[in-house]
Design an enzyme around this catalytic site. Structure first.
Site, PDB file in Angstrom:
ATOM      1  CD  GLU A 461      -1.650   1.606   3.036  1.00 10.93           C
ATOM      2  OE1 GLU A 461      -1.478   0.705   3.856  1.00 10.93           O
ATOM      3  OE2 GLU A 461      -1.866   2.790   3.347  1.00 10.93           O
ATOM      4  CD  GLN A 462       3.352   1.591   4.682  1.00 13.16           C
ATOM      5  OE1 GLN A 462       4.364   0.897   4.565  1.00 13.16           O
ATOM      6  NE2 GLN A 462       2.688   1.742   5.821  1.00 13.16           N
TER       7      GLN A 462
END
Ligand SMILES: *[C@@H]1O[C@H](CO)[C@@H](O)[C@H](O)[C@H]1NC(C)=O
Ligand SMILES: *[C@@H]1O[C@H](CO)[C@@H](O)[C@H](O)[C@H]1NC(C)=O
Ligand SMILES: *[C@@H]1O[C@H](CO)[C@@H](O)[C@H](O)[C@H]1NC(C)=O
Length: 548
Positions: A461-462
Site C-alpha cells: 500500500e505504502q
C-alpha cells in the site's frame, strides 16, 4: 645671427673676491664687435649703476687701461674706447667693478671685422630685423647711443646702394637723425640696410656703420580669438559662495589679445589680469579670471560675458549664466530607500513567521476562491503503520482514527481516507489503495517509532502511495512525526527524501482536549499544508447532499 654688435651675453659671471685685481680664469665671456677703422665703445655688462667704479684691464695685465682720452685705447665713463679699432686690437679685456654682491669682473672679447668682399657689410654681423607688410615701417640705426652723436642725419644704403632720400616725399625718408621710414611696405623692401654716421674725435672724423638684414613678411590674417571657456552655458553655484570664472582664450595669429569680462565692480567682483601660457605644441593661450568674493542674488541669470580678440580684429565673446544649484534629492531619496527597505525586511520577517497564519486567514477570508472542484473525493489519504506494537500502537491508532478525523473532518470539514476505516471488507487491497490515492489531494504519512517488522514501506500500500507521490509527482506529502524520531536510518529512502524536501510536522501535544483545537500551532501547520478547506456553507451543502 650674431646680432648684438656691442655686447653678447653668454654666461653669467661667478662672484669673485677681488680688489680691482684682474683675474685670468673667469668663465664669463662677452663680445664686442666693430668694423675695422671705426671707433668702438665697449660696455662692461651687465650695466652697473652709473656711479659704480668700473676699471678696465687688458686681459693678463695688472695695469689698468689709461684714462687719458688722448690715447688710442682708454677708458672713460665705464666704457673701453678704442679710436679707431684695428685688427691687431683683437683680444680679451677685463672690466672689474663693485656692486651690491661685491667685487665682480667680466671678460670681453673684442672682435674687429672687415666687410665681405665687394659688400658694405659682413654678413655675420648683420642685425636681424623682421617687419610685417604695412603702411609704413621705421628702421633704427642700432647701438649708436653710446657715441652720443650730436644731431646729424645718418646716410642710408640698401644692399650697399645709397637710398634716394630727396625731398622727404619719396618712399624712403628720414624721420629723425637715426631713423629711416619706409612707406607702402612690400616684400620688395626686404634687404640688407646699412646706416652710416660719424664721430669727431681729436679733430678727426671717424665713420660708424651698422648693417641689418630686414625681412618684410606678409601680415598674418587677423583671426578671431577662440574662446574655450566660457561655453555659453549654465554654471551651478551656491548663493554666497566665492567663485572664480576663468576665461580661456586661444590666441589668434598675431598681435596682443585683449581679454575682459563685462561684469566687474572692483569691489565684490574683481577682474584679474591676463596670464599668457604657451603650450609645448606652440599654441598660445590667455587666461583671464573674474573673481566673485561671494555670489549674490543679482548675479544669477545674467549673461556674464568674456570678450576676447586682437586689437585690430573683431572680438569674440562667450558667456556663462549662473544658476542656483539643483535641489538636493539625495537625502530624501536615501530616507525613502531606508524606509522602503525597512518595510520590505519587516514584511519578509512577518511573512516568514506568520506565513501559516496569513495563508489560513486568507483562505478563511471572503477573497479566497471557492473549494477546488477537481473531481477528487478526498482531501487527504492517511498512511500509517498499522502493525505497530505496544504503547506506540495505541497512540498511533488514537491519533489516526480519533484525533485526525476529529480535527480535520469534524472541525475543518476535510474529507480523509483512512485505510481500515473507509475501505469496505472484501475489496482487493490494491484496488482500494490505488483508487483512494488517485482520489486524494494530499498524502499524510504518520510516522512513529515502530518495531522493525512493521517498518513503513514494507506494505505494498505504502509502495503504491510513494510511487504516486514521488514518481507521478501528483501528490503533496505531509509528514507527521508522532514522536521524535531520532534514527531515520531504518526509514525507506523515499521517506528520507520527502523529509529532506518538505520537512516534517512534529506532534508535540498531549492527547488532551486542548490539543484538539484546530488553532494550535500543530494543526495550523497541518491545515497550511492541506488544500484550502471547503467553506462552512460548502461543507453544509456537502453534508446535506451526502445525507440525501
Ligand atoms: C669710486 O672710486 C672713487 C675713488 O677711488 C671713490 O671715491 C668712490 O667712492 C668710488 N665709488 C663707488 C661707488 O665705489
Ligand atoms: C642680405 O645678406 C644675406 C646674408 O649675406 C644674403 O643672404 C642676402 O641675399 C642679402 N640680401 C640681399 C637682398 O642682397
Ligand atoms: C554683458 O553683456 C551681455 C551681452 O551683451 C549683457 O546681456 C549683459 O547685461 C552685460 N553685463 C553687464 C554687467 O553689462
Amino acid at each position: 645671427m650674431l646680432g648684438q654688435l656691442f655686447v653678447l651675453l653668454l654666461l653669467k659671471s661667478p662672484v669673485l673676491s677681488c680688489m680691482f685685481q684682474p683675474a685670468h680664469n673667469s668663465s664669463s665671456i662677452y663680445r664686442c664687435y666693430i668694423h675695422e677703422g671705426e671707433p668702438v665703445f665697449c660696455k662692461c655688462p651687465p650695466v652697473p649703476s652709473v656711479d659704480s667704479n668700473i676699471t678696465w684691464f687688458r686681459n693678463g695685465s695688472q695695469t689698468a687701461i689709461s684714462t687719458d682720452t688722448q690715447e688710442k685705447i682708454f677708458q672713460e665713463n665705464g666704457y673701453l674706447k678704442i679710436i679707431p679699432a684695428r685688427r691687431d686690437d683683437n683680444g680679451f679685456f677685463t672690466c672689474v667693478f663693485q656692486n651690491a654682491e661685491g667685487c665682480q669682473q667680466h671678460i670681453i672679447e673684442l672682435n674687429v671685422f672687415q666687410n665681405d668682399d665687394g659688400l658694405c657689410y659682413n654678413f655675420k654681423m648683420l642685425y636681424p630685423f623682421e617687419y610685417f607688410q604695412s603702411e609704413s615701417i621705421t628702421i633704427q640705426c642700432p647701438d649708436i647711443q653710446a657715441y652720443n652723436i650730436a644731431a646729424k642725419s645718418a646716410k642710408w644704403y640698401k644692399d650697399c646702394k645709397p637710398l634716394n632720400l630727396a625731398g622727404g616725399r619719396s618712399k624712403y625718408y628720414i624721420s629723425s637723425n637715426n631713423e629711416l621710414n619706409i612707406n607702402n611696405v612690400t616684400k620688395e623692401d626686404s634687404g640688407n640696410y646699412t646706416c652710416e654716421t660719424s664721430l669727431m674725435h681729436r679733430g678727426t672724423e671717424y665713420k660708424i656703420t651698422r648693417s641689418m638684414n630686414c625681412i618684410i613678411t606678409a601680415t598674418p590674417e587677423a583671426r578671431k580669438s577662440n574662446i574655450i571657456y566660457p561655453t555659453n552655458n549654465y554654471l551651478s553655484v551656491e548663493l554666497g559662495a566665492p567663485l572664480t570664472l576663468t576665461c580661456k582664450v586661444e590666441e589668434s595669429g598675431r598681435g596682443i589679445t585683449i581679454v575682459f569680462w563685462n561684469y566687474s565692480d572692483d569691489e565684490r567682483v574683481i577682474e584679474g589680469t591676463n596670464e599668457n601660457i604657451v603650450t609645448a605644441d606652440g599654441k598660445r593661450f590667455v587666461y583671464h579670471n573674474l573673481t566673485f568674493l561671494s555670489v549674490k542674488e543679482e548675479d544669477y541669470n545674467q549673461k556674464i560675458v568674456c570678450e576676447a580678440g586682437p586689437i585690430d580684429a573683431d572680438s569674440s565673446e562667450a558667456y556663462v549664466i549662473l544658476k542656483y544649484p539643483d535641489p538636493n534629492f539625495q537625502g530624501p531619496l536615501i530616507a525613502i530607500f531606508a524606509v522602503g527597505a525597512f518595510f520590505i525586511i519587516t514584511s519578509l520577517i512577518v511573512v516568514k513567521f506568520f506565513k501559516v497564519d496569513i495563508v489560513l486567514w486568507y483562505r478563511s477570508s471572503l477573497f479566497s476562491r471557492p473549494h477546488l472542484n477537481d473531481g477528487k473525493a478526498y482531501d487527504s489519504y492517511i498512511m500509517y503503520p498499522k502493525n505497530a506494537t505496544g504503547n506506540s500502537s495505541y497512540e498511533m491508532d488514537l491519533f489516526v482514527l480519533k484525533i485526525l478525523p476529529d480535527v480535520l473532518e469534524t472541525q475543518c470539514a476535510y474529507r480523509l481516507f483512512i485505510i481500515g476505516r473507509d475501505d469496505l471488507p472484501g475489496q482487493a487491497m490494491a484496488d482500494v489503495v490505488d483508487e483512494a490515492i488517485s482520489q486524494s489531494r494530499r498524502l499524510i504519512i504518520v510516522l512513529g517509532n515502530v518495531s522493525n517488522e512493521s517498518t513503513l514501506g514494507e506494505d505494498f500500500e505504502q509502495k503504491i502511495a510513494m510511487y504516486d507521490a514521488l514518481i507521478r509527482n501528483k501528490l503533496k506529502v505531509i509528514l507527521i512525526e508522532l514522536e521524535k524520531i531520532t534514527d531515520y536510518s531504518c526509514m525507506p529512502e523515499s521517506i528520507k527524501y520527502i523529509k529532506q524536501k518538505q520537512g516534517v510536522v512534529r506532534w508535540k501535544g498531549e492527547f488532551t482536549e486542548a490539543s484538539l483545537s484546530p488553532n494550535t500551532r500543530f494543526w495550523k501547520n497541518i491545515r497550511y499544508r492541506m488544500p484550502p478547506a471547503p467553506r462552512q456553507s460548502d461543507s453544509e451543502l456537502h453534508y446535506i447532499y451526502t445525507e440525501d
